[in-house]
Design a protein around this motif. Structure first.
Motif, short mmCIF file in Angstrom:
data_model
loop_
_atom_site.label_atom_id
_atom_site.label_comp_id
_atom_site.label_asym_id
_atom_site.label_seq_id
_atom_site.Cartn_x
_atom_site.Cartn_y
_atom_site.Cartn_z
N PHE A 39 0.83 -1.21 0.00
CA PHE A 39 0.00 0.00 0.00
C PHE A 39 0.86 1.26 0.00
O PHE A 39 0.53 2.25 -0.67
CB PHE A 39 -0.93 0.00 1.22
N ASN A 40 1.95 1.23 0.75
CA ASN A 40 2.84 2.38 0.81
C ASN A 40 3.27 2.80 -0.60
O ASN A 40 3.20 3.98 -0.97
CB ASN A 40 4.05 2.02 1.68
N TRP A 43 0.23 4.03 -2.70
CA TRP A 43 -0.25 5.35 -2.30
C TRP A 43 0.75 6.44 -2.70
O TRP A 43 0.35 7.55 -3.05
CB TRP A 43 -0.54 5.40 -0.79
N MET A 46 -0.05 7.09 -6.22
CA MET A 46 -1.31 7.82 -6.37
C MET A 46 -1.15 9.29 -5.99
O MET A 46 -1.73 10.17 -6.62
CB MET A 46 -2.42 7.15 -5.55
N ASN A 47 -0.35 9.56 -4.97
CA ASN A 47 -0.13 10.96 -4.61
C ASN A 47 0.58 11.71 -5.72
O ASN A 47 0.27 12.88 -5.99
CB ASN A 47 0.66 11.04 -3.31
N ALA A 50 -1.96 12.33 -8.31
CA ALA A 50 -2.93 13.34 -7.84
C ALA A 50 -2.40 14.75 -8.06
O ALA A 50 -3.14 15.65 -8.47
CB ALA A 50 -3.24 13.12 -6.36
N PHE A 63 -9.54 3.55 -8.69
CA PHE A 63 -9.90 2.61 -7.63
C PHE A 63 -8.61 2.07 -7.04
O PHE A 63 -7.63 1.85 -7.76
CB PHE A 63 -10.72 1.46 -8.23
N ASN A 64 -8.60 1.90 -5.74
CA ASN A 64 -7.43 1.32 -5.08
C ASN A 64 -7.87 0.30 -4.04
O ASN A 64 -8.84 0.51 -3.32
CB ASN A 64 -6.61 2.42 -4.39
N VAL A 65 -7.18 -0.80 -3.99
CA VAL A 65 -7.25 -1.69 -2.82
C VAL A 65 -5.84 -2.23 -2.59
O VAL A 65 -5.23 -2.79 -3.50
CB VAL A 65 -8.30 -2.81 -2.99
N TYR A 66 -5.34 -1.93 -1.42
CA TYR A 66 -3.98 -2.31 -1.00
C TYR A 66 -2.93 -1.92 -2.05
O TYR A 66 -2.64 -0.73 -2.19
CB TYR A 66 -3.93 -3.80 -0.62
#
Lengths: 96, 96
Positions: A39-40, A43, A46-47, A50, A63-66
């Motif tokens: 996840f780290n 994410w 994704m940041n 973003a 969509f995100n999962v783990y």
């Protein structure tokens, strides 16, 4: 519509140059799934996306999962794909 | 399964106390949609939830487009809802 939709030739060129992205069933979006170590990492990615999205004022559906991230790009103002999506694909590619 | 699934009574209590969350169709997850003013606000919220999720080692399934965030909570190791989801609901509520 304030933004031009890609022509068929432009869409084909985008997909040919970016084989990890696939055209959605309705032909109006492109999609890609990314897998990371945890996840780290997901994410962190994704940041970065973003910040790019906010700077371009062009935001993904995602969509995100783990450790998994699914990104869909489309341009609602073009009712399909536009140069904005081409630019996002390139910016995301530059992160990887 | 290493984590206990909530009892029916515990699940009912969770939903009664948190009416903004709804039980998924299969009864194994809870879902909530959040709306913010813009992407900046939505992403700020998601980053706060991401830190909580990482700290709890309990990660949501979630979807975002612009100012909308859809969160699904479930505990795979319990094949349903567990105390971990109760804790995440409380932690998210504390952010709002």
């Amino acid at each position: 519509m304030s933004i031009a939709e890609l022509t068929d030739a432009e869409r084909e060129a985008l997909l040919a140059a970016n084989p990890d992205w696939t055209l959605s069933r309705d032909g109006k979006a492109i999609e890609r799934t990314f897998k990371f170590g945890d996840f780290n990492e997901a994410w962190g990615f994704m940041n970065r996306v973003a910040l790019i999205a906010e700077k371009h004022d062009h935001h993904p559906e995602w969509f995100n999962v783990y450790n998994r991230v699914e990104i869909t790009l489309t341009t609602h103002d073009a009712d399909g794909l536009s140069q904005r999506d081409v630019d996002m694909v390139a910016a995301i590619a530059a992160l990887l």
